[in-house]
Scaffold this motif. Structure first.
Motif, mmCIF file in Angstrom:
data_model
loop_
_atom_site.group_PDB
_atom_site.id
_atom_site.type_symbol
_atom_site.label_atom_id
_atom_site.label_comp_id
_atom_site.label_asym_id
_atom_site.label_seq_id
_atom_site.Cartn_x
_atom_site.Cartn_y
_atom_site.Cartn_z
ATOM 1 N N HIS A 264 0.816 -1.200 0.000
ATOM 2 C CA HIS A 264 0.000 0.000 0.000
ATOM 3 C C HIS A 264 0.857 1.261 0.000
ATOM 4 N N LEU A 265 0.175 2.364 -0.285
ATOM 5 C CA LEU A 265 0.825 3.669 -0.378
ATOM 6 C C LEU A 265 -0.242 4.737 -0.155
ATOM 7 N N TYR A 266 -0.050 5.589 0.858
ATOM 8 C CA TYR A 266 -0.980 6.695 1.101
ATOM 9 C C TYR A 266 -0.545 7.891 0.257
ATOM 10 N N LEU A 267 -1.518 8.507 -0.409
ATOM 11 C CA LEU A 267 -1.214 9.563 -1.372
ATOM 12 C C LEU A 267 -1.498 10.972 -0.852
ATOM 13 N N HIS A 268 -2.715 11.167 -0.285
ATOM 14 C CA HIS A 268 -3.080 12.521 0.142
ATOM 15 C C HIS A 268 -4.336 12.462 1.003
ATOM 16 N N GLY A 269 -4.393 13.353 2.000
ATOM 17 C CA GLY A 269 -5.590 13.482 2.816
ATOM 18 C C GLY A 269 -5.286 13.364 4.295
ATOM 19 N N THR A 270 -6.353 13.490 5.094
ATOM 20 C CA THR A 270 -6.243 13.420 6.552
ATOM 21 C C THR A 270 -7.067 12.239 7.037
ATOM 22 N N ALA A 271 -6.509 11.490 7.987
ATOM 23 C CA ALA A 271 -7.188 10.285 8.452
ATOM 24 C C ALA A 271 -6.800 9.977 9.892
ATOM 25 N N VAL A 272 -7.657 9.194 10.534
ATOM 26 C CA VAL A 272 -7.323 8.548 11.796
ATOM 27 C C VAL A 272 -6.802 7.159 11.454
ATOM 28 N N GLU A 273 -5.661 6.802 12.002
ATOM 29 C CA GLU A 273 -5.088 5.471 11.766
ATOM 30 C C GLU A 273 -4.900 4.763 13.100
ATOM 31 N N ILE A 274 -5.280 3.490 13.139
ATOM 32 C CA ILE A 274 -4.970 2.660 14.289
ATOM 33 C C ILE A 274 -4.180 1.469 13.780
ATOM 34 N N LEU A 275 -3.131 1.107 14.498
ATOM 35 C CA LEU A 275 -2.243 0.050 14.049
ATOM 36 C C LEU A 275 -1.646 -0.673 15.249
ATOM 37 N N ALA A 276 -1.138 -1.864 14.998
ATOM 38 C CA ALA A 276 -0.428 -2.571 16.050
ATOM 39 C C ALA A 276 0.836 -1.796 16.403
ATOM 40 N N ASN A 277 1.232 -1.888 17.644
ATOM 41 C CA ASN A 277 2.348 -1.105 18.170
ATOM 42 C C ASN A 277 3.677 -1.742 17.741
ATOM 43 N N SER A 278 4.015 -1.580 16.456
ATOM 44 C CA SER A 278 5.184 -2.232 15.863
ATOM 45 C C SER A 278 5.835 -1.295 14.870
ATOM 46 N N ASP A 279 7.125 -1.534 14.582
ATOM 47 C CA ASP A 279 7.863 -0.740 13.600
ATOM 48 C C ASP A 279 8.319 -1.576 12.412
ATOM 49 N N ASN A 280 7.772 -2.766 12.220
ATOM 50 C CA ASN A 280 8.227 -3.649 11.152
ATOM 51 C C ASN A 280 7.655 -3.228 9.802
ATOM 52 N N ILE A 281 8.526 -2.793 8.898
ATOM 53 C CA ILE A 281 8.119 -2.300 7.578
ATOM 54 C C ILE A 281 9.045 -2.891 6.525
ATOM 55 N N LEU A 282 8.466 -3.410 5.444
ATOM 56 C CA LEU A 282 9.229 -3.802 4.262
ATOM 57 C C LEU A 282 8.841 -2.855 3.137
ATOM 58 N N ARG A 283 9.807 -2.046 2.703
ATOM 59 C CA ARG A 283 9.522 -1.030 1.688
ATOM 60 C C ARG A 283 9.788 -1.577 0.295
ATOM 61 N N CYS A 284 8.956 -1.094 -0.653
ATOM 62 C CA CYS A 284 9.084 -1.496 -2.049
ATOM 63 C C CYS A 284 9.830 -0.456 -2.865
ATOM 64 N N GLY A 285 9.630 0.801 -2.530
ATOM 65 C CA GLY A 285 10.266 1.867 -3.290
ATOM 66 C C GLY A 285 9.642 3.203 -2.976
ATOM 67 N N LEU A 286 9.940 4.212 -3.840
ATOM 68 C CA LEU A 286 9.466 5.585 -3.667
ATOM 69 C C LEU A 286 9.956 6.167 -2.351
ATOM 70 N N THR A 287 11.178 5.835 -1.997
ATOM 71 C CA THR A 287 11.770 6.261 -0.734
ATOM 72 C C THR A 287 13.284 6.156 -0.826
ATOM 73 N N PRO A 288 14.003 7.045 -0.120
ATOM 74 C CA PRO A 288 15.463 6.882 -0.040
ATOM 75 C C PRO A 288 15.871 5.853 1.017
ATOM 76 N N LYS A 289 14.907 5.332 1.769
ATOM 77 C CA LYS A 289 15.216 4.381 2.839
ATOM 78 C C LYS A 289 15.492 2.991 2.285
ATOM 79 N N HIS A 290 15.927 2.110 3.172
ATOM 80 C CA HIS A 290 16.348 0.761 2.813
ATOM 81 C C HIS A 290 15.224 -0.036 2.162
ATOM 82 N N VAL A 291 15.527 -0.682 1.029
ATOM 83 C CA VAL A 291 14.588 -1.579 0.349
ATOM 84 C C VAL A 291 15.255 -2.947 0.245
ATOM 85 N N ASP A 292 14.660 -3.948 0.883
ATOM 86 C CA ASP A 292 15.166 -5.319 0.870
ATOM 87 C C ASP A 292 14.224 -6.145 0.000
ATOM 88 N N VAL A 293 14.554 -6.281 -1.286
ATOM 89 C CA VAL A 293 13.647 -6.920 -2.241
ATOM 90 C C VAL A 293 13.367 -8.381 -1.902
#
Length: 406
Positions: A264-293
């Motif tokens: 997924h990818l959020y594009l624009h707007g304001t929202a309330v988000e609820i999520l599990a209390n975790s930092d685990n992210i696998l990025r695909c792209g569109l970022t300068p951060k680490h991408v582990d294909v």
């Protein structure tokens, strides 16, 4: 029940107006403000504000007395941790494309990286904790997102609508196997393209999208999104991957649930988000951060279908957004202008109440009272007595309630 003071996260994709205006601060802010965090995340826990103005960390309070704050069942199940984090998202520019692992994948990945000695704050760390990270996003304004893989025949139609000489062979790759395996093959091919090949293909695709928009084609919205992403990330394979995802527009009050593996990818707007209390992210792209294909491909769910938009199931004064996430549940209560009526909130589980419009009075069965204005929130420990919530004033009022799941 006690008032919370919450942390603001100043990511570059945030808005300079949304969160400051919500909190009644000077507008615009000097820098983008992207997220308002409510909870006990170790990176930025909320602060409990006492009647005397003194503040204490919610994380430290929970650690000192988890049974009182979380309740015996929640504290045992989640090892004395508040299992959810509540946020306001203020998305001015697109975020990175990403997916989150399941509980089993998180536990295995965390153990593997711990054994390898990778520091938990290292930029190449995928699993800083051993827990899953499902999310639910509920729109406060019109909210735009990409989420989940589109049904393959529909994607083939889109690819043929913007077809170029370089794109044709990839379109036929999916057309030869229009299912989740074919989608996996195409996605994997695109995100592993050599940069030289990508540098030839992407400009072709972007030019084709420009023509499609000029001709008011069937996929105008999808093409405009690709052009926006391509302008911000001109050499990124994530721009191609975005062609494969459902393009969603949520109206206020509508939500999407993002279970493990949902790209997924959020594009624009304001929202309330609820999520599990975790930092685990696998990025695909569109970022300068680490991408582990390779790790991303282990996590992503390639099921292809329309992404469900959740209106919420009717509740006492609004809606509840049911999911299969055991970490959280989100509900919403709305009062029209001039409407009255109490909402009784039972306790026994940890809760955060967030006012997003108007003002509410919260009165406990023990006689305690607190008033919340727009942008304010309170912590309701499991051991507290039940409370009654009612609107104050004549305007429209809205309240969100975040609790641990079932």
């Amino acid at each position: 029940m006690e008032l919370l003071r919450n942390a603001v996260r100043p990511y570059a994709w945030g808005s300079r107006t949304t969160i400051p205006e919500l909190l009644g601060r000077q507008v615009p802010a000097p820098h983008p403000e992207a997220e308002l965090w409510m909870g006990a995340h170790p990176g930025d826990p909320s602060r409990i504000v006492g009647a005397d103005g003194a503040e204490r960390s919610l994380l430290e309070l929970i650690e000192a007395d988890p049974h009182a704050h979380l309740g015996p069942e929640c504290s045992q199940r989640w090892h004395n941790r508040l299992p959810f984090l509540l946020k306001i998202l203020a998305v001015e520019e697109p975020l990175s494309m990403q997916a989150h692992p399941s509980a089993a994948q998180s536990a295995e990945g965390h153990a593997r990286e711990e054994a390898a000695g990778i520091p938990r704050d290292a930029p190449n760390r995928n699993y800083p904790d051993p827990t899953a990270k499902p999310e639910l996003v509920c729109a406060l304004t019109e909210f735009h997102a990409l989420a989940g893989f589109r049904e393959p025949t529909r994607t083939i139609k889109l690819l043929r609508a913007v077809e170029t000489p370089g794109l044709a062979k990839y379109t036929e790759l999916l057309a030869a196997q229009p299912d989740s395996d074919g989608m996996r093959a195409l996605f994997t091919t695109w995100i592993t393209l050599p940069q030289a090949t990508l540098d030839e293909l992407l400009p072709e695709v972007l030019d084709a999208c420009v023509l499609h928009v000029k001709d008011h084609g069937e996929f105008d919205t999808e093409c405009r999104t690709i052009l926006e992403l391509g302008e911000a990330h001109p050499r990124d394979a994530g721009v191609l991957a975005a062609l494969l995802l459902n393009r969603l527009t949520l109206r206020a009050g509508e939500a999407i649930y993002l279970p493990a593996g949902n790209l997924h990818l959020y594009l624009h707007g304001t929202a309330v988000e609820i999520l599990a209390n975790s930092d685990n992210i696998l990025r695909c792209g569109l970022t300068p951060k680490h991408v582990d294909v390779p790790e991303l491909l282990r996590v992503v769910d390639f099921t292809c279908c329309d992404m469900p938009i959740l209106p919420g199931e009717p509740s006492a004064c609004g809606a509840v957004y049911h999911t299969d996430a055991p970490e959280f549940e989100l509900s919403r209560c709305d009062w029209a202008a001039g409407e009255q009526g109490d909402l009784r909130v039972q306790t026994g589980v940890p809760q955060i109440l967030l006012c997003t419009a108007g003002r509410v009075q919260v009165r406990g069965d023990d006689g305690a009272e607190l008033e919340l204005g727009r942008g304010q929130s309170l912590w309701l420990p499991a051991a507290d007595p039940a409370v009654h919530v009612r609107p104050v004033g004549d305007g429209r009022t809205q309240l969100f309630r975040a609790t641990s799941g079932k």
